[in-house]
Design a protein around this motif. Structure first.
Motif, PDB file in Angstrom:
ATOM      1  N   LEU A 258      21.755  46.173 109.993  1.00 43.67           N
ATOM      2  CA  LEU A 258      20.327  45.797 109.838  1.00 43.67           C
ATOM      3  C   LEU A 258      19.748  46.180 111.323  1.00 43.67           C
ATOM      4  N   ILE A 259      18.600  46.494 111.476  1.00 44.16           N
ATOM      5  CA  ILE A 259      17.742  46.817 112.848  1.00 44.16           C
ATOM      6  C   ILE A 259      16.625  46.168 112.722  1.00 44.16           C
ATOM      7  N   ALA A 260      16.040  45.753 113.766  1.00 44.45           N
ATOM      8  CA  ALA A 260      14.644  45.130 113.993  1.00 44.45           C
ATOM      9  C   ALA A 260      14.322  45.605 115.302  1.00 44.45           C
ATOM     10  N   HIS A 261      12.715  45.772 115.568  1.00 42.68           N
ATOM     11  CA  HIS A 261      12.322  46.021 116.860  1.00 42.68           C
ATOM     12  C   HIS A 261      11.555  44.828 117.239  1.00 42.68           C
TER      13      HIS A 261
ATOM     14  N   ARG B  64      15.769  46.483 120.670  1.00 41.86           N
ATOM     15  CA  ARG B  64      16.267  46.652 119.400  1.00 41.86           C
ATOM     16  C   ARG B  64      17.261  45.732 119.137  1.00 41.86           C
ATOM     17  N   TRP B  65      17.108  44.795 118.216  1.00 40.80           N
ATOM     18  CA  TRP B  65      18.094  43.771 117.593  1.00 40.80           C
ATOM     19  C   TRP B  65      18.863  44.645 116.456  1.00 40.80           C
ATOM     20  N   ARG B  66      20.056  43.875 116.391  1.00 38.99           N
ATOM     21  CA  ARG B  66      21.096  44.705 115.527  1.00 38.99           C
ATOM     22  C   ARG B  66      22.106  43.772 114.751  1.00 38.99           C
ATOM     23  N   ARG B  67      22.511  44.040 113.448  1.00 41.45           N
ATOM     24  CA  ARG B  67      23.674  43.032 112.942  1.00 41.45           C
ATOM     25  C   ARG B  67      24.375  44.004 111.906  1.00 41.45           C
ATOM     26  N   ARG B  68      25.715  44.165 112.051  1.00 43.88           N
ATOM     27  CA  ARG B  68      26.309  44.906 111.147  1.00 43.88           C
ATOM     28  C   ARG B  68      27.100  43.881 110.233  1.00 43.88           C
ATOM     29  N   VAL B  69      27.109  44.043 108.996  1.00 44.13           N
ATOM     30  CA  VAL B  69      27.646  43.303 107.851  1.00 44.13           C
ATOM     31  C   VAL B  69      28.951  43.882 107.827  1.00 44.13           C
ATOM     32  N   VAL B  70      30.020  42.885 107.933  1.00 37.12           N
ATOM     33  CA  VAL B  70      31.295  43.060 107.945  1.00 37.12           C
ATOM     34  C   VAL B  70      31.674  42.674 106.409  1.00 37.12           C
TER      35      VAL B  70
ATOM     36  N   SER C 178      17.705  33.999 113.055  1.00 41.51           N
ATOM     37  CA  SER C 178      18.094  33.377 111.881  1.00 41.51           C
ATOM     38  C   SER C 178      18.624  34.091 110.768  1.00 41.51           C
ATOM     39  N   VAL C 179      18.437  35.467 110.831  1.00 39.55           N
ATOM     40  CA  VAL C 179      19.030  36.366 109.959  1.00 39.55           C
ATOM     41  C   VAL C 179      20.388  36.854 110.538  1.00 39.55           C
ATOM     42  N   GLY C 180      20.811  36.398 111.861  1.00 42.20           N
ATOM     43  CA  GLY C 180      22.022  37.021 112.362  1.00 42.20           C
ATOM     44  C   GLY C 180      21.737  38.161 113.236  1.00 42.20           C
ATOM     45  N   LEU C 181      20.605  38.786 113.507  1.00 48.35           N
ATOM     46  CA  LEU C 181      20.592  39.979 114.339  1.00 48.35           C
ATOM     47  C   LEU C 181      20.810  39.188 115.742  1.00 48.35           C
ATOM     48  N   THR C 182      21.256  40.224 116.741  1.00 49.78           N
ATOM     49  CA  THR C 182      21.270  39.878 118.104  1.00 49.78           C
ATOM     50  C   THR C 182      20.718  41.050 118.937  1.00 49.78           C
ATOM     51  N   PRO C 183      20.159  40.715 119.927  1.00 49.60           N
ATOM     52  CA  PRO C 183      19.386  41.709 120.611  1.00 49.60           C
ATOM     53  C   PRO C 183      20.641  42.705 121.432  1.00 49.60           C
ATOM     54  N   THR C 184      20.015  43.974 121.504  1.00 51.72           N
ATOM     55  CA  THR C 184      20.999  45.005 122.252  1.00 51.72           C
ATOM     56  C   THR C 184      20.286  45.216 123.635  1.00 51.72           C
ATOM     57  N   ASP C 185      20.750  46.296 124.383  1.00 57.01           N
ATOM     58  CA  ASP C 185      20.181  46.553 125.571  1.00 57.01           C
ATOM     59  C   ASP C 185      19.466  48.040 125.179  1.00 57.01           C
TER      60      ASP C 185
ATOM     61  N   SER D  29      23.721  56.001 107.399  1.00 50.14           N
ATOM     62  CA  SER D  29      23.997  55.936 108.745  1.00 50.14           C
ATOM     63  C   SER D  29      24.481  57.363 109.257  1.00 50.14           C
ATOM     64  N   ARG D  30      24.295  57.319 110.576  1.00 52.21           N
ATOM     65  CA  ARG D  30      24.603  58.657 111.087  1.00 52.21           C
ATOM     66  C   ARG D  30      26.081  58.984 111.238  1.00 52.21           C
ATOM     67  N   ASP D  31      26.753  58.118 111.088  1.00 49.11           N
ATOM     68  CA  ASP D  31      28.335  58.510 111.053  1.00 49.11           C
ATOM     69  C   ASP D  31      28.854  58.560 109.473  1.00 49.11           C
ATOM     70  N   GLY D  32      28.006  58.369 108.590  1.00 50.02           N
ATOM     71  CA  GLY D  32      28.175  58.446 107.213  1.00 50.02           C
ATOM     72  C   GLY D  32      29.113  57.195 106.734  1.00 50.02           C
ATOM     73  N   ALA D  33      28.998  56.167 107.568  1.00 49.70           N
ATOM     74  CA  ALA D  33      29.755  54.879 107.328  1.00 49.70           C
ATOM     75  C   ALA D  33      28.832  53.682 106.424  1.00 49.70           C
ATOM     76  N   GLY D  34      27.869  54.258 105.503  1.00 48.60           N
ATOM     77  CA  GLY D  34      27.023  53.303 104.792  1.00 48.60           C
ATOM     78  C   GLY D  34      25.632  53.272 105.071  1.00 48.60           C
ATOM     79  N   LEU D  35      24.902  52.303 104.808  1.00 47.63           N
ATOM     80  CA  LEU D  35      23.456  52.422 104.886  1.00 47.63           C
ATOM     81  C   LEU D  35      22.896  51.583 105.998  1.00 47.63           C
ATOM     82  N   VAL D  36      21.781  51.938 106.505  1.00 46.69           N
ATOM     83  CA  VAL D  36      21.161  51.246 107.604  1.00 46.69           C
ATOM     84  C   VAL D  36      19.665  50.934 107.216  1.00 46.69           C
ATOM     85  N   ALA D  37      19.603  49.698 107.521  1.00 42.43           N
ATOM     86  CA  ALA D  37      17.854  49.220 107.060  1.00 42.43           C
ATOM     87  C   ALA D  37      17.253  48.784 108.312  1.00 42.43           C
ATOM     88  N   GLU D  38      16.175  49.496 108.683  1.00 41.53           N
ATOM     89  CA  GLU D  38      15.243  48.802 109.773  1.00 41.53           C
ATOM     90  C   GLU D  38      14.282  48.058 109.124  1.00 41.53           C
TER      91      GLU D  38
END
Length: 178
Positions: free
Chosen positions: A139-142, A171-177, A156-163, A96-105
Motif C-alpha cells: 500500500l502506498i499513499a502520498h 510517500r508512505w508505504r506498508r507491505r503486507v506480510v 492508523s492503517v499501518g503506513l509509515t513515511p519513507t524518505d 508490482s515492478r518486481d512481479g511479486a504481487g499487487l500494489v495499491a496507491e
C-alpha cells in the motif's frame, strides 16, 4: 492481472459505495469548500466537471493491468435523516515492478462538514481490508507533511513515511506480510 472490480464495503458506521456518475451533484457540494483543497491542490469542481471526471473513472483504466477502484463514503446523517455522502476513497491497483504481487496507491478525502469524526480512518481501514482480501501486498499513499489529519489516517492503517517525495508530498508505504 485480472481487473479488480469495486463492490460495496461496509464498516461499522459507513458504506463505501462504488463510484457512479450520478454521485457528482452531491459530491460537488461535499468537496466544494476551497479550504479542503489546501493540501490536495486544485480548486472545487462543479457538478458538471465531476460528472465528466467520474465518467472517465467509472469507465476504468485503458490499460488492463491497472484497476481504478473508486468509492464514495456514505454515512448516516444525524437525527435519522437518512444517508448522505461525506467524501471518497480510492485505490489504483497495479502489478508490482518486481512481479511479486499487487500494489495499491490509496487516497482519501472527507468533506469539511464531516471531518473530526473518524470517518476518514474508518473508511481507510475498510478500504485497506478490502484490498488485502484481494491480494494487494503493498500500500502506498502520498501525503503533504503538514496535513496532520491525513498523516494520522495513514498511520492508523499501518503506513509509515519513507524518505521519498513526490510533488511536495511524502510517500508512505506498508507491505503486507502474508
Amino acid at each position: 492481472m485480472t481487473a479488480i472490480l469495486t463492490a460495496a464495503i461496509d464498516t461499522e458506521r459507513l458504506t463505501l459505495l462504488p463510484l457512479r456518475v450520478e454521485h457528482a451533484e452531491e459530491m460537488a457540494a461535499v468537496l466544494g469548500d476551497p479550504a479542503l483543497h489546501r493540501y490536495i491542490g486544485g480548486a472545487p469542481a462543479t457538478a458538471q466537471e465531476l460528472r465528466k471526471r467520474y465518467a472517465r473513472m467509472v469507465a476504468g483504466s485503458p490499460l488492463p493491468v491497472i484497476s481504478w477502484c473508486n468509492w464514495v463514503i456514505s454515512v448516516e446523517e444525524e437525527a435519522g435523516r437518512g444517508r448522505c455522502l461525506a467524501g471518497y476513497v480510492q485505490a489504483t491497483v497495479t502489478p508490482s515492478r518486481d512481479g511479486a504481487g499487487l500494489v495499491a496507491e490509496i487516497a482519501w478525502v472527507v468533506g469539511g462538514a464531516w471531518q473530526g469524526r473518524g470517518i476518514a480512518k474508518e473508511a481507510a481501514r475498510g478500504l485497506v481490508r478490502w484490498l488485502e482480501e484481494r491480494g494487494v501486498g503493498t500500500l502506498i499513499a502520498h501525503i503533504h507533511p503538514d496535513h496532520l489529519a491525513s498523516v494520522a489516517v495513514a498511520a492508523s492503517v499501518g503506513l509509515t513515511p519513507t524518505d521519498q517525495w513526490q510533488n511536495g508530498e511524502v510517500r508512505w508505504r506498508r507491505r503486507v506480510v502474508s
